[in-house]
Enzyme design. Structure first.
Site, PDB file in Angstrom:
ATOM      1  CD  GLU A   9      -2.677   1.234   2.578  1.00 41.22           C
ATOM      2  OE1 GLU A   9      -3.037   0.110   2.997  1.00 41.22           O
ATOM      3  OE2 GLU A   9      -3.006   2.319   3.120  1.00 41.22           O
ATOM      4  CD  GLU A  41      -3.664   7.371   5.161  1.00 38.59           C
ATOM      5  OE1 GLU A  41      -4.642   6.687   5.480  1.00 38.59           O
ATOM      6  OE2 GLU A  41      -2.504   7.153   5.568  1.00 38.59           O
TER       7      GLU A  41
END
Length: 376
Positions: free
Chosen positions: A244, A249
């Site tokens: 990932e 974020e």
């Protein structure tokens, strides 16, 4: 019979044209000698003018070079006259008397000037043990210029259940949560009932994936406690073995910071030992910013790397280990990753949801997503 005329000799001079008649060979020889002398003088004058004519083009050898940081090379040029050397970016490469010094990773154009004549050379600076892979070219983009989501490019994910992070929202395909208008993708998080939240999540799985690329998006983040928007990538297979890459974020409960992370089977969020980094960004909420990642091949000391930045400002880099295994570094050419955009609420990272934020629309705006790869 008519009277024979002596031969006519025409002599050209820069100032005038002379006609001369002669009747004997001696005079003819003199005239021819004078003519030859004048021609030689004219040729000499012409050569002198050519010598003083300025150069129109300078040839630099080599006209492209690749240097590791700290290395030097010398450029040669097709003139003995005084040359004015310049670098377009001295922070990357400097030049003095044709000697190039590699200072930092990047590209610089070296210019040589003699009067109006110009010569150019490109210098590409790489890190120690790196390789030059070429320059970036756009290979895929989504500009969100239409009136609806292009499902030839994107999948819409739906459902709830926490998504592995105890998230509170249920993802839907409703236009209340997901729409394209005014040149943007809009993902809106809503409170649609007592402790019932909805939002949206899309991905390019099975429609576009990529390895070794620069991936960027221009995004305006929502604000408010409990919001957790993300722009990220996953490989094929189960998590975390698939790998990932969290390009960005944002946590509404920590509004000034953009965070980046990488998860692998060996090091991931569940174990609490994964690589991550945060970048302080002014006016992060409510203004557009470009969030980007470069997935780089043989970048430094012979190993791959993943590099993050915000608005072109470097944020952090994570490197593969020497002789990295699949468990520690699944980011290889045969395992490309797809793109995900979503707006989560609450959960392990989002934290406590402040319900007052829903007094106003809570929307993640995405202007565009672009992908580049290096080509020689």
């Amino acid at each position: 019979m008519g009277v024979l005329q002596p031969p006519l000799v025409i002599i050209y001079h820069k100032s005038s044209l002379y006609k001369h008649y002669t009747s004997d060979s001696t005079n003819m020889k003199k005239i021819i000698s004078v003519s030859i002398l004048l021609a030689l003088c004219l040729a000499a004058c012409s050569k002198k003018d050519d010598k003083n004519e300025p150069l129109s083009y300078l040839s630099i050898t080599p006209n492209m070079c690749i240097l590791e940081v700290g290395k030097l090379t010398t450029l040669t040029i097709n003139t003995t006259e005084n040359v004015v050397w310049q670098s377009s970016d001295p922070s990357v490469a400097t030049v003095q008397d044709g000697i190039i010094t590699a200072v930092a990773e990047g590209h610089a154009e070296i210019t040589a000037n003699v009067g109006n004549a110009v010569g150019k050379a490109d210098v590409y600076v790489i890190l120690q043990g790196g390789t030059y892979q070429g320059e970036y070219q756009l290979v895929w983009s989504e500009e969100f210029d239409g009136n609806s989501l292009n499902t030839n490019m994107w999948n819409i994910e739906t459902g709830g259940g926490g998504w592995g992070n105890n998230e509170k929202q249920t993802y839907t395909a409703s236009e209340n949560n997901l729409r394209v208008r005014n040149g943007n993708l809009e993902i809106e998080a809503r409170k649609d009932g007592e402790n019932y939240y909805t939002s949206a999540r899309i991905n390019t799985k099975g429609k576009f994936d990529v390895a070794y690329a620069k991936v960027e998006a221009r995004i305006k983040m929502p604000g408010g406690g409990g919001t957790w928007p993300a722009f990220w990538m996953l490989g094929k297979g189960s998590w975390p073995t698939c790998g990932e890459i969290d390009i960005v974020e944002h946590v509404g409960n920590n509004p000034k910071y953009a965070s980046h992370a990488v998860h692998t089977r060996e090091k991931n969020g569940s174990k609490g030992n994964n690589w991550h980094n945060s970048q302080l960004v002014e006016n992060l909420v409510g203004e557009y910013h470009v969030f980007g990642m470069e997935w780089l091949k043989t970048y430094y000391l012979g190993v791959d790397a993943i590099k993050f930045y915000v608005d072109g400002v470097y944020s952090g880099t994570t490197y593969a280990a020497q002789n990295a295994t699949f468990e520690s570094w699944p980011f290889t050419a045969d395992r490309p990753e797809f793109i995900i955009l979503n707006l989560a609420l609450g959960g392990n990272m989002g934290g406590t949801i402040n319900n007052d934020i829903f007094n106003n629309p809570v929307i993640m705006y995405v202007d565009w997503v672009r992908v580049y790869q290096k080509k020689m």
